[in-house]
Design a protein around this motif. Structure first.
Motif, PDB file in Angstrom:
ATOM      1  N   PRO A 115       3.436 -12.415   2.137  1.00 42.15           N
ATOM      2  CA  PRO A 115       4.366 -11.970   3.185  1.00 42.15           C
ATOM      3  C   PRO A 115       3.676 -11.784   4.532  1.00 42.15           C
ATOM      4  O   PRO A 115       2.462 -11.563   4.606  1.00 42.15           O
ATOM      5  CB  PRO A 115       4.853 -10.621   2.643  1.00 42.15           C
ATOM      6  N   GLU A 116       4.462 -11.859   5.577  1.00 40.37           N
ATOM      7  CA  GLU A 116       3.985 -11.479   6.904  1.00 40.37           C
ATOM      8  C   GLU A 116       4.031  -9.958   7.011  1.00 40.37           C
ATOM      9  O   GLU A 116       4.969  -9.319   6.534  1.00 40.37           O
ATOM     10  CB  GLU A 116       4.864 -12.105   7.984  1.00 40.37           C
ATOM     11  N   ASP A 166       9.466 -11.531   2.036  1.00 45.44           N
ATOM     12  CA  ASP A 166       8.621 -12.404   2.841  1.00 45.44           C
ATOM     13  C   ASP A 166       8.142 -11.730   4.120  1.00 45.44           C
ATOM     14  O   ASP A 166       7.314 -12.283   4.850  1.00 45.44           O
ATOM     15  CB  ASP A 166       9.330 -13.722   3.162  1.00 45.44           C
ATOM     16  N   LYS A 167       8.649 -10.521   4.381  1.00 42.55           N
ATOM     17  CA  LYS A 167       8.172  -9.696   5.494  1.00 42.55           C
ATOM     18  C   LYS A 167       8.082  -8.257   5.009  1.00 42.55           C
ATOM     19  O   LYS A 167       8.971  -7.768   4.308  1.00 42.55           O
ATOM     20  CB  LYS A 167       9.116  -9.753   6.701  1.00 42.55           C
ATOM     21  N   TYR A 184       7.255  -4.339   6.582  1.00 49.01           N
ATOM     22  CA  TYR A 184       7.017  -3.492   7.751  1.00 49.01           C
ATOM     23  C   TYR A 184       6.299  -2.220   7.300  1.00 49.01           C
ATOM     24  O   TYR A 184       6.886  -1.360   6.634  1.00 49.01           O
ATOM     25  CB  TYR A 184       8.342  -3.156   8.439  1.00 49.01           C
ATOM     26  N   ASP A 191       0.881  -8.362  14.723  1.00 50.01           N
ATOM     27  CA  ASP A 191       2.061  -8.442  13.868  1.00 50.01           C
ATOM     28  C   ASP A 191       2.303  -9.876  13.418  1.00 50.01           C
ATOM     29  O   ASP A 191       2.145 -10.826  14.199  1.00 50.01           O
ATOM     30  CB  ASP A 191       3.302  -7.931  14.618  1.00 50.01           C
ATOM     31  N   GLY A 192       2.704 -10.000  12.155  1.00 50.49           N
ATOM     32  CA  GLY A 192       3.068 -11.301  11.634  1.00 50.49           C
ATOM     33  C   GLY A 192       1.971 -12.033  10.891  1.00 50.49           C
ATOM     34  O   GLY A 192       2.218 -13.114  10.343  1.00 50.49           O
TER      35      GLY A 192
END
Length: 386
Positions: A4-5, A335-336, A338, A372-373
């Protein structure tokens, strides 16, 4: 393997009752180098407290502030107002219905407008329910049904949502097994992705609720003069059963009916939660803790010295989650993710100190998420040897 990002974010709970307009707390986040925000309901966006006209104006104001500051609202989150009630598990189902339709569905609509996600925790089982396995099963079934409906409502609007994991028996899911079962059940019944939020301080209570064994039974037997404090036996009647001389075999047979009241030792380990379920946690709340309670301390030098949470260990545990085999009985992997600072400012805290703690915490986590990312595997590769 697709990792994941990873993004560094912050909940605007630090700003509650102080910097209450979107442009105010967004400027503070931008100044700390954080450009992903979690907007909590307590910081003046709550459908149960605020008028529809105000909420509409808030959304327009937030959209303008995002354009000006470069900060994006990536998730909404529930706050103390709904957390302080029985909420979705209320014994009067009319209250459950109202919270589901007037709060959760309204928040999902707001999230859809801003193209962001939603996380929440707004339910609890009262003591009467916990003391009766049949009532508990009924309440759990109704809660799971509602969560599946909420997941479906969110999916229709392309909103990723999930519920937070907790750390005591009256607030499920509070063990890894319960959280896993919740995700499985909602996926099985609805074929809809629904997730959890792992909080790095929510492993502070489970050790108090491990199933009693011989030593605890003997301690109660030897202390007949009055009820012991700080000892967990599960159902209320077990204490009197021990004092009355019930055998350990009979006591364990009783306790087998109340397995939902007990945690395993590993449930008190943050890295264990991340390794087992981190791939199903699009939001991970970050707080520093010494393990004794969920205090939502910042990641400052003062608290890091005594704290258990280390950025590198969080990332390594997450990578182990993605390195494990995929499971068809669970929702799709995120996939993301935070990584979201959740730092509460005390009522008597000096405002300038709150901002300083946020900035120092952000600087600490930027050592592990410099941009980020970045994909998770790249971040782990960049870590110094443990």
């Amino acid at each position: 393997m697709k990792y994941p990002e990873i993004f560094l974010a912050a909940d605007n709970c630090f700003a509650s009752k102080r910097w209450t307009k979107p442009e105010e707390w967004m400027r503070i986040l931008a100044g700390a180098g954080i450009f992903c925000a979690e907007a909590g309901a307590d910081t003046e966006f709550d459908p149960l407290y605020h008028s529809p006209a105000y909420l509409e104006e808030w959304l327009s104001r937030a959209e303008q502030a995002m354009r000006r500051t470069g900060v994006r609202i990536v998730n909404f989150y529930s706050g103390h107002g709904t957390y302080a009630t029985l909420g979705l598990a209320h014994y009067d189902r009319r209250n459950c219905d109202r919270l589901q339709s007037d709060w959760l569905y309204a928040m999902i609509e707001a999230a859809a407008r801003l193209n962001c996600g939603l996380g929440f925790f707004c339910h609890a089982f009262d003591q009467r329910t916990l003391q009766c396995p049949e009532l508990w099963r009924q309440a759990r079934a109704d809660l799971f049904r509602r969560l599946a409906e909420i997941a479906g409502y969110a999916a229709e609007r392309k909103v990723i949502c999930g519920v937070e994991q907790m750390y005591s028996p009256h607030q499920i899911p509070w063990t890894v097994k319960q959280a896993e079962n919740l995700l499985q059940e909602i996926w099985r019944t609805s074929r809809t992705d629904f997730y959890i939020t792992i909080d790095t301080g929510h492993q502070s209570g489970q050790a108090r609720f491990v199933r009693p064994e011989h030593e605890e039974f003997e301690l109660v037997r030897q202390h007949r003069s009055g009820r012991l404090r700080n000892i967990w036996l599960g159902p209320d009647f077990i204490y009197d059963r021990i004092v009355a001389g019930a055998s350990e075999a009979d006591l364990n047979q009783d306790l087998d009916l109340y397995d939902y009241l007990f945690a395993a030792p590993e449930d008190g380990c943050t890295e264990y939660w991340l390794e087992k379920l981190g791939s199903f946690s699009p939001i991970i709340h970050l707080q520093q803790t010494d393990g004794s309670h969920s205090a939502h301390h910042p990641f400052t030098a003062h608290y890091n010295t005594r704290g258990r949470i280390r950025g590198g260990e969080v990332l390594r545990a997450l990578k182990r989650a993605y390195d494990a085999a995929e499971r068809p009985d669970m929702p799709r992997r995120c996939d993301k993710i935070y990584l979201t600072l959740e730092l509460f400012g005390g009522t008597a805290a000096i405002p300038g100190d709150i901002v300083a703690d946020l900035r120092e915490s952000a600087a600490y986590w930027r050592r592990f998420v410099p941009e980020d990312g970045w994909p998770l595997d790249r971040l782990v590769e960049a870590l110094p040897p443990s």
